[in-house]
Design a protein around this motif. Structure first.
Motif, PDB file in Angstrom:
ATOM      1  N   ALA A   2      -4.408   9.324   6.809  1.00 42.60           N
ATOM      2  CA  ALA A   2      -3.902   8.361   5.828  1.00 42.60           C
ATOM      3  C   ALA A   2      -3.112   9.069   4.734  1.00 42.60           C
ATOM      4  O   ALA A   2      -3.269  10.268   4.516  1.00 42.60           O
ATOM      5  CB  ALA A   2      -5.060   7.586   5.209  1.00 42.60           C
ATOM      6  N   GLN A   4      -1.594   8.051   0.583  1.00 47.48           N
ATOM      7  CA  GLN A   4      -1.607   7.099  -0.516  1.00 47.48           C
ATOM      8  C   GLN A   4      -0.537   7.475  -1.511  1.00 47.48           C
ATOM      9  O   GLN A   4      -0.343   8.650  -1.821  1.00 47.48           O
ATOM     10  CB  GLN A   4      -2.989   7.114  -1.193  1.00 47.48           C
ATOM     11  N   CYS A  34      -1.227   2.331   0.399  1.00 45.72           N
ATOM     12  CA  CYS A  34      -1.921   3.166   1.376  1.00 45.72           C
ATOM     13  C   CYS A  34      -1.362   2.922   2.771  1.00 45.72           C
ATOM     14  O   CYS A  34      -1.079   1.785   3.149  1.00 45.72           O
ATOM     15  CB  CYS A  34      -3.412   2.835   1.392  1.00 45.72           C
ATOM     16  N   VAL A  36      -2.599   3.843   6.586  1.00 41.60           N
ATOM     17  CA  VAL A  36      -3.812   4.279   7.251  1.00 41.60           C
ATOM     18  C   VAL A  36      -3.659   4.176   8.760  1.00 41.60           C
ATOM     19  O   VAL A  36      -3.204   3.144   9.274  1.00 41.60           O
ATOM     20  CB  VAL A  36      -5.016   3.417   6.798  1.00 41.60           C
ATOM     21  N   LYS A  44     -10.862  -2.888  10.561  1.00 38.48           N
ATOM     22  CA  LYS A  44      -9.810  -2.707   9.548  1.00 38.48           C
ATOM     23  C   LYS A  44     -10.145  -3.418   8.247  1.00 38.48           C
ATOM     24  O   LYS A  44      -9.830  -2.912   7.164  1.00 38.48           O
ATOM     25  CB  LYS A  44      -8.469  -3.169  10.108  1.00 38.48           C
ATOM     26  N   ILE A  51     -11.524   1.050   0.781  1.00 40.03           N
ATOM     27  CA  ILE A  51     -10.457   1.668  -0.004  1.00 40.03           C
ATOM     28  C   ILE A  51     -10.328   0.968  -1.349  1.00 40.03           C
ATOM     29  O   ILE A  51     -10.368   1.597  -2.413  1.00 40.03           O
ATOM     30  CB  ILE A  51      -9.114   1.644   0.761  1.00 40.03           C
ATOM     31  N   VAL A  65      -2.999  -1.998   1.465  1.00 37.85           N
ATOM     32  CA  VAL A  65      -3.380  -1.133   2.587  1.00 37.85           C
ATOM     33  C   VAL A  65      -2.567  -1.566   3.802  1.00 37.85           C
ATOM     34  O   VAL A  65      -2.637  -2.716   4.224  1.00 37.85           O
ATOM     35  CB  VAL A  65      -4.889  -1.217   2.881  1.00 37.85           C
ATOM     36  N   PHE A  67      -1.841  -0.708   7.786  1.00 41.61           N
ATOM     37  CA  PHE A  67      -2.320   0.004   8.966  1.00 41.61           C
ATOM     38  C   PHE A  67      -1.126   0.294   9.859  1.00 41.61           C
ATOM     39  O   PHE A  67      -0.354  -0.616  10.185  1.00 41.61           O
ATOM     40  CB  PHE A  67      -3.381  -0.820   9.697  1.00 41.61           C
TER      41      PHE A  67
END
Length: 159
Positions: A2, A4, A34, A36, A44, A51, A65, A67
């Motif tokens: 990941a 950030q 983020c 990830v 997820k 997070i 976030v 993915f």
């Protein structure tokens, strides 16, 4: 895997650049973004919640976030880049406003940090040669003392 990023919100950058002084703190003025890579069978929603609820890091920030695949992370977010802005505004007389802005764009935050440490070690060595002892900050070390160039070279090429 990941990455950030703490991203300044554009409306606050623009306001400060325009000489305004918005009522904003670090939490309100930044977005935590983020990216990830989750295992195929990972939960997820649980990862995103963990997070966003991480104390002393994400709590208090607007956090997004995303993915993504390992290939996308490797392509778009490899390395350890870093960057940012430092803005300072003020008035010299009533109504006469000034804004100073510094920006930083690094391909490798660890490499830059190492270089800065070496540069300030050079400055401390020069400070010691002038009799300086005790505790100092980066504000106390003359910029010329951290450079590998002579005073003459700095005046000729950096002013």
């Amino acid at each position: 895997d990941a990455r950030q990023y703490t991203v300044p919100k554009e409306q606050y950058l623009e306001a400060i650049r325009n000489g305004e002084t918005p009522d904003v703190d670090g939490y309100k003025g930044h977005l935590r973004e983020c990216y990830v890579v989750a295992a195929p069978d990972a939960d997820k929603a649980k990862i995103e919640n963990e997070i966003k609820t991480m104390e002393n890091y994400f709590v208090g920030y607007e956090t997004v976030v995303n993915f993504i695949s390992q290939e996308e992370l490797n392509r778009d977010h490899k390395g350890i880049p870093h960057g940012g802005f430092v803005l300072r505004s003020g008035e010299s007389t009533d109504g006469t406003r000034h804004v100073v802005e510094y920006s930083l764009k690094l391909d490798s935050n660890p490499e830059f940090t190492g270089s800065a440490l070496v540069a300030y070690a050079r400055g401390i060595y020069r400070l010691a040669k002038h009799g300086g002892t005790g505790c100092y900050t980066v504000f106390d070390i003359p910029p010329a003392w951290i450079s590998t160039h002579s005073a003459e070279e700095l005046r000729a090429h950096s002013l």
